[in-house]
Motif scaffolding. Structure first.
Motif, PDB file in Angstrom:
ATOM      1  N   THR A 226       2.358  -8.169  -4.258  1.00 42.28           N
ATOM      2  CA  THR A 226       0.919  -7.983  -4.661  1.00 42.28           C
ATOM      3  C   THR A 226       0.116  -7.138  -3.443  1.00 42.28           C
ATOM      4  O   THR A 226      -0.606  -6.274  -3.708  1.00 42.28           O
ATOM      5  CB  THR A 226       0.138  -9.009  -4.686  1.00 42.28           C
ATOM      6  OG1 THR A 226       0.509 -10.244  -3.859  1.00 42.28           O
ATOM      7  CG2 THR A 226       0.561  -9.824  -6.031  1.00 42.28           C
ATOM      8  N   ALA A 227       0.487  -7.335  -2.045  1.00 50.07           N
ATOM      9  CA  ALA A 227      -0.016  -6.554  -1.062  1.00 50.07           C
ATOM     10  C   ALA A 227       0.727  -6.525   0.163  1.00 50.07           C
ATOM     11  O   ALA A 227       1.936  -7.196   0.339  1.00 50.07           O
ATOM     12  CB  ALA A 227      -1.199  -7.361  -0.772  1.00 50.07           C
ATOM     13  N   GLY A 228       0.374  -5.720   0.708  1.00 47.96           N
ATOM     14  CA  GLY A 228       1.317  -5.437   2.260  1.00 47.96           C
ATOM     15  C   GLY A 228       0.611  -4.592   3.349  1.00 47.96           C
ATOM     16  O   GLY A 228      -0.446  -3.951   3.083  1.00 47.96           O
ATOM     17  N   TYR A 229       1.080  -4.731   4.463  1.00 46.42           N
ATOM     18  CA  TYR A 229       0.552  -4.115   5.645  1.00 46.42           C
ATOM     19  C   TYR A 229       1.220  -2.650   5.849  1.00 46.42           C
ATOM     20  O   TYR A 229       2.397  -2.728   5.688  1.00 46.42           O
ATOM     21  CB  TYR A 229       0.999  -5.000   6.860  1.00 46.42           C
ATOM     22  CG  TYR A 229       0.384  -6.448   6.859  1.00 46.42           C
ATOM     23  CD1 TYR A 229      -0.832  -6.701   7.221  1.00 46.42           C
ATOM     24  CD2 TYR A 229       1.174  -7.405   6.153  1.00 46.42           C
ATOM     25  CE1 TYR A 229      -1.291  -8.149   7.567  1.00 46.42           C
ATOM     26  CE2 TYR A 229       0.658  -8.883   6.248  1.00 46.42           C
ATOM     27  CZ  TYR A 229      -0.570  -9.031   6.679  1.00 46.42           C
ATOM     28  OH  TYR A 229      -1.007 -10.100   6.574  1.00 46.42           O
ATOM     29  N   PHE A 230       0.535  -1.842   6.506  1.00 45.72           N
ATOM     30  CA  PHE A 230       0.854  -0.435   6.721  1.00 45.72           C
ATOM     31  C   PHE A 230       0.679   0.306   7.806  1.00 45.72           C
ATOM     32  O   PHE A 230      -0.555  -0.304   8.359  1.00 45.72           O
ATOM     33  CB  PHE A 230       0.670   0.216   5.438  1.00 45.72           C
ATOM     34  CG  PHE A 230      -0.775   0.358   5.003  1.00 45.72           C
ATOM     35  CD1 PHE A 230      -1.776   1.431   5.432  1.00 45.72           C
ATOM     36  CD2 PHE A 230      -1.381  -0.481   4.393  1.00 45.72           C
ATOM     37  CE1 PHE A 230      -2.925   1.577   5.156  1.00 45.72           C
ATOM     38  CE2 PHE A 230      -2.687  -0.358   3.981  1.00 45.72           C
ATOM     39  CZ  PHE A 230      -3.556   0.505   4.694  1.00 45.72           C
ATOM     40  N   ALA A 295      13.972  -3.391  -3.693  1.00 40.48           N
ATOM     41  CA  ALA A 295      14.110  -3.641  -5.118  1.00 40.48           C
ATOM     42  C   ALA A 295      12.640  -4.210  -5.687  1.00 40.48           C
ATOM     43  O   ALA A 295      12.495  -3.884  -6.834  1.00 40.48           O
ATOM     44  CB  ALA A 295      15.096  -4.553  -5.405  1.00 40.48           C
ATOM     45  N   ARG A 296      12.124  -5.162  -5.068  1.00 32.77           N
ATOM     46  CA  ARG A 296      10.780  -5.778  -5.423  1.00 32.77           C
ATOM     47  C   ARG A 296       9.693  -4.813  -5.744  1.00 32.77           C
ATOM     48  O   ARG A 296       9.165  -4.860  -6.568  1.00 32.77           O
ATOM     49  CB  ARG A 296      10.630  -6.858  -4.567  1.00 32.77           C
ATOM     50  CG  ARG A 296       9.531  -7.810  -5.254  1.00 32.77           C
ATOM     51  CD  ARG A 296       9.659  -9.252  -4.470  1.00 32.77           C
ATOM     52  NE  ARG A 296       9.567  -9.126  -2.877  1.00 32.77           N
ATOM     53  CZ  ARG A 296       9.905  -9.780  -2.036  1.00 32.77           C
ATOM     54  NH1 ARG A 296      10.385 -11.027  -2.734  1.00 32.77           N
ATOM     55  NH2 ARG A 296       9.962  -9.633  -0.719  1.00 32.77           N
ATOM     56  N   LEU A 297       9.713  -4.097  -4.492  1.00 38.74           N
ATOM     57  CA  LEU A 297       8.611  -3.153  -4.741  1.00 38.74           C
ATOM     58  C   LEU A 297       8.901  -1.920  -5.438  1.00 38.74           C
ATOM     59  O   LEU A 297       7.856  -1.550  -6.349  1.00 38.74           O
ATOM     60  CB  LEU A 297       8.409  -2.351  -3.190  1.00 38.74           C
ATOM     61  CG  LEU A 297       7.249  -1.438  -3.052  1.00 38.74           C
ATOM     62  CD1 LEU A 297       5.972  -2.173  -3.367  1.00 38.74           C
ATOM     63  CD2 LEU A 297       7.239  -0.708  -1.614  1.00 38.74           C
ATOM     64  N   GLN A 298       9.906  -1.643  -5.957  1.00 35.60           N
ATOM     65  CA  GLN A 298      10.448  -0.527  -6.931  1.00 35.60           C
ATOM     66  C   GLN A 298       9.801  -0.891  -8.339  1.00 35.60           C
ATOM     67  O   GLN A 298       9.261  -0.294  -9.151  1.00 35.60           O
ATOM     68  CB  GLN A 298      11.775  -0.377  -6.995  1.00 35.60           C
ATOM     69  CG  GLN A 298      12.350   0.956  -7.684  1.00 35.60           C
ATOM     70  CD  GLN A 298      11.551   2.239  -7.220  1.00 35.60           C
ATOM     71  OE1 GLN A 298      11.744   2.528  -6.091  1.00 35.60           O
ATOM     72  NE2 GLN A 298      11.004   3.023  -8.233  1.00 35.60           N
ATOM     73  N   GLY A 312       3.839  11.147  -8.194  1.00 37.30           N
ATOM     74  CA  GLY A 312       4.950  11.555  -7.198  1.00 37.30           C
ATOM     75  C   GLY A 312       6.230  11.056  -7.606  1.00 37.30           C
ATOM     76  O   GLY A 312       6.391  10.203  -8.533  1.00 37.30           O
ATOM     77  N   ASN A 313       7.349  11.491  -7.029  1.00 37.02           N
ATOM     78  CA  ASN A 313       8.909  11.147  -7.289  1.00 37.02           C
ATOM     79  C   ASN A 313       9.412  10.173  -6.255  1.00 37.02           C
ATOM     80  O   ASN A 313      10.583   9.971  -6.107  1.00 37.02           O
ATOM     81  CB  ASN A 313       9.626  12.430  -7.627  1.00 37.02           C
ATOM     82  CG  ASN A 313      10.931  11.988  -8.579  1.00 37.02           C
ATOM     83  OD1 ASN A 313      10.654  11.099  -9.248  1.00 37.02           O
ATOM     84  ND2 ASN A 313      11.793  12.986  -8.276  1.00 37.02           N
ATOM     85  N   PHE A 314       8.510   9.565  -5.382  1.00 36.07           N
ATOM     86  CA  PHE A 314       9.007   8.723  -4.442  1.00 36.07           C
ATOM     87  C   PHE A 314       9.640   7.633  -4.668  1.00 36.07           C
ATOM     88  O   PHE A 314       9.241   6.984  -5.964  1.00 36.07           O
ATOM     89  CB  PHE A 314       8.052   8.620  -3.155  1.00 36.07           C
ATOM     90  CG  PHE A 314       6.682   7.897  -3.714  1.00 36.07           C
ATOM     91  CD1 PHE A 314       6.774   6.654  -4.201  1.00 36.07           C
ATOM     92  CD2 PHE A 314       5.742   8.588  -4.209  1.00 36.07           C
ATOM     93  CE1 PHE A 314       5.479   5.851  -4.789  1.00 36.07           C
ATOM     94  CE2 PHE A 314       4.354   8.127  -4.736  1.00 36.07           C
ATOM     95  CZ  PHE A 314       4.280   6.711  -4.725  1.00 36.07           C
ATOM     96  N   LYS A 315      10.489   6.925  -3.819  1.00 37.93           N
ATOM     97  CA  LYS A 315      11.167   5.634  -4.181  1.00 37.93           C
ATOM     98  C   LYS A 315      10.630   4.695  -3.122  1.00 37.93           C
ATOM     99  O   LYS A 315      10.192   4.939  -2.186  1.00 37.93           O
ATOM    100  CB  LYS A 315      12.510   5.613  -4.182  1.00 37.93           C
ATOM    101  CG  LYS A 315      13.273   6.735  -5.173  1.00 37.93           C
ATOM    102  CD  LYS A 315      14.734   6.681  -5.202  1.00 37.93           C
ATOM    103  CE  LYS A 315      15.031   7.385  -3.779  1.00 37.93           C
ATOM    104  NZ  LYS A 315      16.535   7.479  -3.630  1.00 37.93           N
ATOM    105  N   ALA A 316      10.913   3.224  -3.528  1.00 35.51           N
ATOM    106  CA  ALA A 316      10.408   2.424  -2.569  1.00 35.51           C
ATOM    107  C   ALA A 316      11.358   2.302  -1.130  1.00 35.51           C
ATOM    108  O   ALA A 316      10.445   2.320  -0.236  1.00 35.51           O
ATOM    109  CB  ALA A 316      10.840   0.965  -3.073  1.00 35.51           C
TER     110      ALA A 316
END
Length: 325
Positions: A226-230, A295-298, A312-316
């Motif tokens: 649900t949420a993350g630090y960046f 895998a979870r974020l994807q 966009g076409n980015f991946k996790a």
């Protein structure tokens, strides 16, 4: 407890996208001390959300100092103010729900997820109705109005997945944006037929006689991040040792947040959620993962593409910080 995790975090999208996540106007050598050494000072965006309990537990336990990180929490009640501070360089460590964060990245911001903040658990987010409502199942939500904190964000994304799992058509559900403190009243007044709640409001609604239609952490959205630090990529480039130490410290802080007593303690801090002890002891808590899981974020990225929320076409794997990477 006058806060809304989803609605405040959604403000990051507009504020950071507008600013472009550019750098502040700091000195000629950002990330360095006056003697030219790499700075270990980290200023963190602190918001009154349950998902950020790990950060506060870590501060309370001294984890960051142990790892050589001089972390201080900069408190904001409004995520727009926090995002402005992040963009200007006044804050180094940001925090957001993944729908908002991925939209920011999709708009061109060069950010890395340095730690996960939370993963949903049953009972935390739910669609609820008054006991007398004729709505009994997920399928019954077709043709109905459902209150959400923010349109095209976390709650409708998760509910659309749950609807599809149940063989229902998300296009037949009308989402209505309602400020979180007004949600119960909106349902009771007949302005909407059902509402999506997030703790502590899920428990508050149950206390007012609302019953469960569906948990939002089920089926496709079970164990949903649900949420993350960046942080900014340029910040990592300027402070590689500090970034690595920060990632380690956040992981340890998240691990300590597995202890419910420690979380309940920080939830009552006047600088955090200001929650009373009774509520802190009663509400359901999210999980606090110790490391980002691609895998979870994807799964979130894929679901957002289904909903047309990403271009966009980015991946996790492109978005997760790795030391030296």
């Amino acid at each position: 407890m006058k806060f809304s995790r989803v609605s405040l975090l959604a403000g990051l999208v507009a504020a950071l996208a507008l600013a472009g996540c550019g750098s502040g106007t700091g000195g000629a050598e950002p990330g360095k001390t006056a003697t030219g050494q790499e700075s270990s000072v980290v200023k963190a965006m602190a918001l009154p959300f349950l998902d950020q309990a790990g950060l506060h537990v870590g501060l309370d336990k001294g984890v960051f100092a142990t790892e050589g990180v001089e972390l201080s929490a900069q408190f904001f009640t409004d995520s727009k103010a926090g995002s402005v501070a992040f963009n200007s360089g006044e804050v180094d460590l940001g925090f957001a729900n993944y729908v908002s964060l991925l939209q920011i990245i999709d708009n061109g911001a060069k950010l890395k997820i340095i730690s996960e903040g939370s993963v949903g658990k049953p009972g935390v987010q739910a669609v609820m109705v008054p006991e007398s409502s004729p709505i009994k199942t997920v399928k019954d939500l077709e043709g109905k109005k459902v209150a959400v904190a923010v349109l095209k964000n976390v709650q409708p994304l998760m509910l659309n997945a749950v609807l599809r799992d149940a063989g229902a058509d998300p296009a037949k559900v009308e989402y209505v944006q309602v400020p979180v403190p007004n949600t119960v009243a909106a349902v009771e007044a007949g302005q909407v037929d059902a509402a999506a709640f997030t703790e502590p409001f899920t428990s508050l609604a149950a206390g007012k006689g609302f019953r469960l239609v569906t948990d939002l952490a089920s089926g496709t959205t079970q164990n949903w991040p649900t949420a993350g630090y960046f942080v900014k990529q340029e910040w990592i480039d300027a402070r590689p040792k500090t970034a690595a130490a920060l990632a380690t410290a956040l992981g340890k802080a998240q691990s300590l947040a597995a202890d419910r007593v420690s979380v309940e303690k920080v939830l009552q801090l006047p600088t955090y959620t200001k929650m009373d002890a009774t509520t802190a002891a009663a509400i359901k808590l999210v999980d606090f993962p110790t490391a980002p899981d691609a895998a979870r974020l994807q799964r979130v990225i894929d679901q957002m593409r289904v909903e047309g929320l990403l271009k966009g076409n980015f991946k996790a794997t492109d978005l997760i910080y790795t030391p030296g990477g």
